[in-house]
Write a protein that holds these residues in place. Sequence first.
Motif, short mmCIF file in Angstrom:
data_model
loop_
_atom_site.label_atom_id
_atom_site.label_comp_id
_atom_site.label_asym_id
_atom_site.label_seq_id
_atom_site.Cartn_x
_atom_site.Cartn_y
_atom_site.Cartn_z
N GLY A 179 0.80 -1.20 0.00
CA GLY A 179 0.00 0.00 0.00
C GLY A 179 0.84 1.26 0.00
N LYS A 180 0.15 2.39 -0.03
CA LYS A 180 0.79 3.69 -0.04
C LYS A 180 0.11 4.60 0.96
CE LYS A 180 2.38 3.95 -4.84
NZ LYS A 180 2.25 4.70 -6.11
N GLY A 181 0.88 5.50 1.53
CA GLY A 181 0.31 6.54 2.37
C GLY A 181 -0.50 5.99 3.52
N PRO A 182 -1.67 6.59 3.81
CA PRO A 182 -2.49 6.12 4.94
C PRO A 182 -3.10 4.76 4.71
CG PRO A 182 -3.64 7.80 3.68
CD PRO A 182 -2.25 7.77 3.14
N LEU A 183 -3.09 4.27 3.47
CA LEU A 183 -3.65 2.96 3.17
C LEU A 183 -2.61 1.86 3.24
CD1 LEU A 183 -5.93 3.90 0.15
CD2 LEU A 183 -6.48 3.83 2.57
N ARG A 184 -1.42 2.19 3.67
CA ARG A 184 -0.35 1.19 3.76
C ARG A 184 -0.59 0.31 4.98
NH1 ARG A 184 4.86 0.76 1.77
NH2 ARG A 184 6.42 -0.18 3.13
N GLY A 185 -0.55 -0.99 4.79
CA GLY A 185 -0.79 -1.90 5.89
C GLY A 185 -0.50 -3.33 5.50
N PHE A 186 -0.66 -4.24 6.45
CA PHE A 186 -0.37 -5.65 6.24
C PHE A 186 -1.60 -6.36 5.70
CE2 PHE A 186 2.98 -4.59 9.26
CZ PHE A 186 4.06 -5.25 8.70
N LYS A 187 -1.35 -7.25 4.77
CA LYS A 187 -2.41 -8.10 4.23
C LYS A 187 -1.96 -9.54 4.27
CE LYS A 187 -4.68 -4.72 1.29
NZ LYS A 187 -5.29 -4.45 -0.03
N SER A 188 -2.86 -10.40 4.68
CA SER A 188 -2.52 -11.81 4.82
C SER A 188 -2.41 -12.45 3.44
CB SER A 188 -3.60 -12.52 5.64
OG SER A 188 -3.30 -13.89 5.76
N ARG A 189 -1.33 -13.19 3.23
CA ARG A 189 -1.09 -13.86 1.95
C ARG A 189 -0.61 -15.28 2.23
NH1 ARG A 189 -4.00 -10.67 0.34
NH2 ARG A 189 -3.58 -8.82 -0.95
N TRP A 190 -0.89 -16.15 1.28
CA TRP A 190 -0.47 -17.56 1.35
C TRP A 190 0.83 -17.70 0.57
CZ3 TRP A 190 -1.21 -21.87 3.94
CH2 TRP A 190 -0.82 -23.09 3.40
N PHE A 191 1.92 -18.07 1.26
CA PHE A 191 3.25 -18.16 0.65
C PHE A 191 3.61 -19.62 0.42
CE2 PHE A 191 3.31 -13.91 2.22
CZ PHE A 191 4.23 -13.23 1.44
N VAL A 192 4.19 -19.89 -0.75
CA VAL A 192 4.62 -21.24 -1.13
C VAL A 192 6.01 -21.14 -1.75
CG1 VAL A 192 4.13 -23.30 -2.49
CG2 VAL A 192 2.25 -21.97 -1.56
N TYR A 193 6.93 -21.97 -1.28
CA TYR A 193 8.29 -21.97 -1.83
C TYR A 193 8.41 -23.04 -2.91
CZ TYR A 193 13.31 -22.65 -2.21
OH TYR A 193 14.57 -22.78 -2.71
N ASP A 194 8.98 -22.65 -4.05
CA ASP A 194 9.22 -23.56 -5.18
C ASP A 194 10.70 -23.90 -5.22
OD1 ASP A 194 9.26 -25.04 -7.44
OD2 ASP A 194 8.66 -23.45 -8.81
N PRO A 195 11.11 -25.12 -4.90
CA PRO A 195 12.54 -25.45 -4.86
C PRO A 195 13.20 -25.46 -6.23
CG PRO A 195 11.23 -27.41 -4.48
CD PRO A 195 10.27 -26.26 -4.50
N ARG A 196 12.42 -25.58 -7.32
CA ARG A 196 13.04 -25.62 -8.65
C ARG A 196 13.55 -24.24 -9.07
NH1 ARG A 196 10.30 -26.06 -12.60
NH2 ARG A 196 8.34 -25.36 -11.74
N THR A 197 12.78 -23.20 -8.79
CA THR A 197 13.14 -21.85 -9.20
C THR A 197 13.71 -21.03 -8.05
OG1 THR A 197 10.89 -21.11 -8.75
CG2 THR A 197 11.39 -21.84 -10.99
N CYS A 198 13.62 -21.53 -6.82
CA CYS A 198 14.02 -20.78 -5.63
C CYS A 198 13.22 -19.49 -5.53
CB CYS A 198 15.52 -20.49 -5.62
SG CYS A 198 16.18 -20.11 -3.97
N TYR A 199 11.94 -19.58 -5.87
CA TYR A 199 11.02 -18.45 -5.76
C TYR A 199 10.07 -18.70 -4.60
CZ TYR A 199 12.33 -16.56 -10.37
OH TYR A 199 13.01 -16.03 -11.42
N LEU A 200 9.76 -17.65 -3.88
CA LEU A 200 8.74 -17.69 -2.84
C LEU A 200 7.50 -17.00 -3.40
CD1 LEU A 200 8.15 -18.53 0.11
CD2 LEU A 200 8.82 -16.24 0.81
N TYR A 201 6.54 -17.81 -3.88
CA TYR A 201 5.32 -17.27 -4.47
C TYR A 201 4.32 -16.92 -3.36
CZ TYR A 201 6.96 -19.07 -8.98
OH TYR A 201 7.69 -19.31 -10.10
N TYR A 202 3.54 -15.87 -3.60
CA TYR A 202 2.48 -15.55 -2.66
C TYR A 202 1.15 -15.43 -3.40
CZ TYR A 202 3.77 -10.73 -4.02
OH TYR A 202 4.07 -9.60 -4.71
N PHE A 203 0.11 -16.00 -2.77
CA PHE A 203 -1.23 -16.06 -3.33
C PHE A 203 -2.19 -15.34 -2.39
CE2 PHE A 203 1.19 -19.66 -4.72
CZ PHE A 203 0.82 -19.90 -6.02
N LYS A 204 -3.32 -14.96 -2.94
CA LYS A 204 -4.34 -14.34 -2.10
C LYS A 204 -4.95 -15.36 -1.16
CE LYS A 204 -8.24 -11.16 -2.40
NZ LYS A 204 -9.15 -10.43 -3.31
#
Length: 948
Positions: free
Chosen positions: A47-72
């Motif tokens: 977020g930006k400005g006064p709307l900046r805040g934490f949002k819950s996301r589902w994180f999954v690590y992919d060992p092939r690409t070494c990427y940490l994907y996040y989903f809604k």
Amino acid sequence: MHEGDGSGATSVQSPRITAAKSTEVASVEDAKDQATKLCGYLNKLAGKGPLRGFKSRWFVYDPRTCYLYYFKTPQDALPLGHIEIADASFTYDVEGEEGLFEISTSGKEFILKAANAQVMRYWLQQLQQMRWEFCTSRGCGSRDSWISPTLPHPHCGLVARDTVPDALAFQKPSESMEKVRNDFTMETSAEGQVGEHTARSPSSALPTSTLNRSIKQWGTDLRISMSHLRPGRGSESRRSMFYAEEGEGVDHATKDPAEQTTMQETPKRAPRDTHRNSTGSGFSFDFGRSSSRSKRLSSQDGAGSGRPARGADGSGAECNGNKMSDTELRLQRQQEELGRLREELASQKEMVRVLQLTLKSAQWERRPADGPEGPQDTAASSLEQEEEQEGQIRALRSHLEKLTEERDSLQQEVAALKVKMGQIQEQLAMLMETIQAKDQVIMQLSQQGGAASEGNCSGSPNFTAKELQELDRLKDGLQGYKSQNKFLNKEILELSVLRRNAETREKALEAKYAALEAKLCQVESKYLVLLQEVQSPMCSSSAASPTREVISRLLEDALQGESTSQDEHPVFKPNPVSEYDVYGFKTVPEDDEEERLVAKVRALELRSLSLAEQEVSVGVKWENYFAGTMNREMTRCPELKALVRCGVPHEHRSKVWRWCVAFHVKKFRESVAQGYYESLLGLARERQNPASKQIELDLLRTLPNNKHYSCPASEGIHKLRNILLAFSWRNPDIGYCQGLNRLAAIALLYLEEEEAFWCLVAIVEVFMPRDYYTKTLLGSQVDQRVLKDLMNEKLPRLHAHFEMHKVDFSLITFNWFLVVFVDSVVSDILFKIWDAFLYEGPKIIFRFALALFKHKEEEFLKLHDSTTLFKYLRYFTRTILDGRKLMAMAFVDMNPFPLRQIQNRRSFHLERVRLELTELETIRQTFLRERETTAQSRTVFSDDEEDN
């Protein structure tokens, strides 16, 4: 061709009939992946400005690409974005908010928050370990890991044994390095808070008791308050000073779709009493008030945006982490719509009442003076009208008095709010003074604690409860700093090693580039010398002419294998044509020099095609597809079908084939007990199968040009024997047919032994017709007639050309259908055909058979001799190297290609072939009877009797 007529039918029926129904069989590899999968809920700052805040996301690590994907949500198919862990660094602040940590990548910073410090340390340690494993194994494998950072799926089958370490691979970390890393490792555990099981429970990654009033609601209140400072404009066009066209997010490259529209939603209808909380600023404060206005604001915030109000995480319709069902959402929307309609109805009624009064007054004014009423009636009506006007004036005055009182109350409210603001500022100053005093107490206690430990007093000091509490807090802080020190030391150590590895890789790449450039210059110089000699040939035709010497020298250099020089570093050697390809097939023969040259040319051309831009783009599409299926299983869909038709990359083929086979034999595997394949092998060891003798004869003749089946001691021979024996016991009607060995051998290259067995079951019992591999090969004969019909329809010129020269191409194509093009096309095209075949079924064989003929149609039409045509038929498929062009012909030029048409033609030709076989059997029986009758009436004479 066949063995095992059915003598073992009785004995094999028992394990098939009495087998108990089991649950759906899942592969061991998938179970292991699920058990060790790093995933869970984290809160991401966006977020930006006064709307900046934490949002819950589902994180999954992919060992092939070494990427940490996040989903809604865990059920989403496509990720909102990803974090590159391979080049990232991690840090956290002990004195900061609990569970808060930061991941820094190239040009981006991601601030995440876990449920508590323990879960945070677990995530950090796991991400450190994943980064270390990925970066230290990046150079391993037979693929060019220096070009693409993506590691392949773990191979199964015989090709997994061919993984050769890269010459540029990093050396494995030493034991001392691992020991130092283990010393810095923190003991962490997050049981029940990280893993796939957390996806079934609501997100609890952040305590939301203090964030029940969501950021979005706060922004809506700001917009409503600011809208009343600009009178004369409709509420539909009002926008807050905080309105932004761009979505929120720290990383703009991967913004959430929900986050991009958060600040663009304006309320459709502003509440009537909102201006009561409006002050001279653009903010609407409400300190401790419990009026109904705030509730109406919160409810209309959801109604104004067309959705119910959201929680602090902004994902879905959630309140304090609990998701609402669809029925509740619909009910809430209907209630909000009902309230809005009631308000509109009340306003319309008020408007009707005012209009009625206006109409009455207008009627009285326009009434003619010479009407039928008398003077007395006119005077009475005028008095009545005056009284009514006076009543309206009194009502308006009372309304004006109420508005004046409301204005005064609002002014008093503003004054009270200003007083409260001053009190809060005073409280804030007092709190700051308290914090400073606490800091001084902490310093004094730390000094007293140090003095007490140095004095080593026998008597224990008398600490107050407050001092003991502060001491405990200091001990906890000290422990936190120790943990942070360990973590940061490990982080510095790993980043230093990874930096050295990156420098080594960069130097190796530079050296390899220089070697390849030098090799290219040598090739160009030899090519120019050859062109010069060919352009101006010498008149001498002797064997010692310069032209012959140049050509002989160039051919010798071209056929020369890898250099045996010990001084040459492996980095400086370009990739030569190896003796075996990636599938284990021999590429260059050793006998004939001319064939070796042709084979090397073919291998180089295939390699150049595999490095083409189109093949690279197909690999990228597959990577994107697997990134989108991290949270779900593979399913049949148009996207997957289009990808399979483009060919499955070598690194993903094992996974795709496993899924295809499991999909087609799911009902078979559910109808048998676990260990069914082992029971068939046990039965084969206990009893002799009639087909075992023919199986042993065909084992070494299966794929003699593949190193996995080249000698009796090869691993593939043993597995192939088990599969064929187990299948002969499972299906005694077929037993064994020559051709099944090649099907099983190809499946074994990418599948494990039991999976390859089920692949053979899928081909024989699911894809192909019932009598395809029986003694009569009835289904195979039918398909050859269907192919002729399709040839006449799709390629009429070529079909007429074959008919004119009386060439029966089914003598060649019969084997194509029986073994699905094994040993008929080059290996790269063969496995692309098998990719589509295992996904779509036998229709693929017809597509590619016609595509092969279309690819070489013009060459066939140039031949006008039956012998030459038949000779070209035997080897023309080996000259086709461009698999991309062939697949375009099969899947584009051959359309439309309905399966129903093939099935109808199969049914038509099946009846005809059965009639022909019946006639042949009748003729055979008649011939046998006549031969027996002739044998009985025949008299045999000796040579002496004939002479006499």
